[in-house]
Each structure stands twice: as C-alpha cells, then as structure tokens.
Design an enzyme around this catalytic site. Structure first.
Site, PDB file in Angstrom:
ATOM      1  N   LEU A 138       0.862  -1.180   0.000  1.00 11.15           N
ATOM      2  CA  LEU A 138       0.000   0.000   0.000  1.00 11.15           C
ATOM      3  C   LEU A 138       0.896   1.226   0.000  1.00 11.15           C
ATOM      4  O   LEU A 138       1.961   1.229   0.641  1.00 11.15           O
ATOM      5  CB  LEU A 138      -0.904   0.039   1.247  1.00 11.15           C
ATOM      6  CG  LEU A 138      -2.024  -0.998   1.356  1.00 11.15           C
ATOM      7  CD1 LEU A 138      -2.775  -0.808   2.677  1.00 11.15           C
ATOM      8  CD2 LEU A 138      -2.990  -0.923   0.189  1.00 11.15           C
ATOM      9  N   ASP A 139       0.466   2.268  -0.695  1.00 12.31           N
ATOM     10  CA  ASP A 139       1.211   3.518  -0.675  1.00 12.31           C
ATOM     11  C   ASP A 139       1.206   4.108   0.731  1.00 12.31           C
ATOM     12  O   ASP A 139       0.350   3.786   1.559  1.00 12.31           O
ATOM     13  CB  ASP A 139       0.601   4.527  -1.649  1.00 12.31           C
ATOM     14  CG  ASP A 139       0.693   4.068  -3.096  1.00 12.31           C
ATOM     15  OD1 ASP A 139       1.653   3.348  -3.429  1.00 12.31           O
ATOM     16  OD2 ASP A 139      -0.193   4.439  -3.886  1.00 12.31           O
ATOM     17  N   ARG A 140       2.122   5.011   0.973  1.00 15.91           N
ATOM     18  CA  ARG A 140       2.290   5.613   2.292  1.00 15.91           C
ATOM     19  C   ARG A 140       0.972   6.159   2.853  1.00 15.91           C
ATOM     20  O   ARG A 140       0.656   5.959   4.031  1.00 15.91           O
ATOM     21  CB  ARG A 140       3.326   6.739   2.209  1.00 15.91           C
ATOM     22  CG  ARG A 140       3.468   7.539   3.482  1.00 15.91           C
ATOM     23  CD  ARG A 140       4.552   8.587   3.357  1.00 15.91           C
ATOM     24  NE  ARG A 140       4.738   9.291   4.623  1.00 15.91           N
ATOM     25  CZ  ARG A 140       5.917   9.756   5.053  1.00 15.91           C
ATOM     26  NH1 ARG A 140       6.994   9.594   4.327  1.00 15.91           N
ATOM     27  NH2 ARG A 140       6.000  10.378   6.207  1.00 15.91           N
TER      28      ARG A 140
END
Length: 304
Positions: A138-140
């Site tokens: 997952l992105d930040r």
C-alpha cells in the site's frame, strides 16, 4: 519464533519409488531456501520421530514433522511504538489495518516511521523474534489491510498466492464528480517521462492494467466507489480514476486538492484468501476511515 507442522503421508502423495522428504515438501510449497534452512536446523525434519535427510524415502503412513525455527529478528529495523492495529493473528500470518502517513518499508528519510518499525516494536513487547515480511503493498497515505508473514514458509506460500492472484482485494475511494454506476477501466500504465514516481496511462509503452469500479454513493460533488483490481500496477487506482476524469482528492501527484482531506482518499477495505497453511477461507474488513467518511455527512456508511 517456532512453528511445527505434522504430515501423515497418504497413498495419493506419490509412489514409493518417487516420493522423498524433499519432493513431498516441494509439493507442499516449501521453497528451496526454506528446505535448506530446515536441513541446517537440529531435528528440523523428523520422519517417524527420527531426524531425517531430504532424500530419505517416504511411504504411506509415515509421519513427517517439520520444525521452523527463527531466533533472530530483522536487525536493521529499529523498534518504535507506532500504531499497529492488528485485525488477525495466528502462528503463520498477521493482518494489519495500516494507518495513513506510514510507509511500509524503511527507506531514505523514513528509518523510524514505518510499518516495519511498528511491527518490530509489537513483537519486541511480546518478547518474540520477528523477521519483517510484508506480503502486499500500500502507498504511504493509503490506509487499510495488509498481510505480514510470520515465517519463511508462510511468506513463500503467500507470495506465490499474490503472483497467482489468489488474494482478493477490494478498495474504497472518494473521487471527484459522479462516475457511471459501474465499469471497467482497461488502460495500460507506464512511468511518466521525466519522473521517478509518477505514472500515467500509456497505450504505447505501458503495462496492462485493469480496474473494476462500482459507484456506491454521491454527495456534494464527490462519490464513494468500490474498486477491485485484476492487476497490481503502481498507483493503478489513482491513475485510472484520474484517466476516467474522477481523480482522488488529496492526491499530491494526481489531484493536489487538500481542501477536505490531506492524503489520497483511498482505503484497502477487504481481503479474502485461503489460509496458506491450513487452507481455511479467511475474509477481513476494515471500516472506512473518518477522513474519508467526512465527505458524506448525510449517510451512514458503517456497512461498507
């Protein structure tokens, strides 16, 4: 960390002339690296209670025991007391509901603020060793469900399941405007020229990417959509929804509108898969975060 697994060899597992400890373990998804580690572990492989070699033959009725032992932790990850909401945990895996503003892996400028640091603290407090193995990405600033493997064997099985698309993921996103009731975005994605991180739809050089979406609710110029991916390209949902004309607000790359939210309005809400070791079906959900819920004050979204 210690994990013990026991197998009773069946007639269907292979013929006496062909079945060995190693071939049986490979048939159960043990990688070469895991088998090598088992060979080096005292009594890592037992056949009928006796320490066995990888090439020893197996016959129907034999009892094969495997002992996975991992005494050391990821020494390059600094334990830090960060949010680490555990949704599910057993001997083989964890499912965590990742907060926003938390990278998954340490990197330049992010040495002590990641999910890895939070996991290291969690297991340090429990007095357990833990090697950090994050299975999905997952992105930040994307919130929601992630899988962590507890040991090398479950990591090998789960990674194979990801490659075979056997882990079903659903997302919720807030987007600008009102898209069609449902649809499929089939548009290849490639790196934007001149950028190391930004992506774009690129029909000439991009990699295949396919996203299914369903409109759930609209209010005040924004909509809540449910999304499912056939592929897992970098920034796929963010790029595809912008391409459709309905970008995610708060997205610093593709829609830097921070009037209502300070991060891209994207949440991994559901994970469904078979347990890698037991084969039992698992399904987990994570509720819509408050910052995304605030777009739709007129309706209860508890059931999504």
């Amino acid at each position: 960390m210690k994990r013990e697994l026991t197998y009773i060899i069946q007639e269907t597992d292979g013929t006496a002339a062909l079945l060995t400890v190693q071939s049986f373990l490979k048939s159960r998804g043990y990688s070469h690296a895991v088998i090598v580690s088992l060979k080096k572990t005292p009594e890592g492989i037992l056949k009928n209670g006796v320490w066995a070699r990888a090439h020893d033959p197996l016959l129907p009725g034999d009892c094969l025991q495997v002992r996975i032992v991992e005494d050391s932790s990821s020494d390059h990850i600094v334990p830090r007391p960060l949010p680490f909401p555990v949704v599910y945990e057993d001997e083989d895996l964890l499912v965590v509901n990742k907060p926003a503003d938390m990278p998954i892996h340490p990197s330049q400028g992010n040495y002590e603020n990641t999910l890895a640091n939070a996991a290291a603290w969690y297991f340090k407090e429990k007095g357990e060793s833990f090697v950090y193995r994050c299975i999905n990405r997952l992105d930040r600033d994307t919130t929601g469900l992630l899988i962590l493997a507890r040991h090398a064997y479950s990591a090998a099985l789960l990674s194979r399941m990801v490659s075979a698309r056997q882990i079903k993921r659903e997302y919720l996103a807030v987007v600008r405007g009102t898209p069609d009731v449902s649809g499929i975005i089939d548009a290849p994605i490639g790196r934007k020229e001149g950028s190391t991180i930004e992506r774009r739809v690129d029909f000439e050089h991009g990699e295949p990417a396919r996203t299914h979406y369903e409109l759930l609710y609209s209010e005040g110029g924004y909509s809540l959509v449910r999304l499912r991916l056939d592929t897992g390209r970098t920034h796929q949902i963010r790029v595809h929804m912008k391409y459709l004309g309905h970008p995610l607000p708060g997205d610093f790359l593709y829609c830097p509108d921070y009037t209502k939210i300070k991060r891209q309005a994207l949440h991994s809400c559901r994970l469904s898969f078979l347990h890698p070791v037991t084969g039992h079906p698992l399904s987990f959900t994570a509720p819509l975060p408050d910052d995304m819920r605030s777009f739709f004050p007129s309706v209860s979204l508890n059931t999504l």
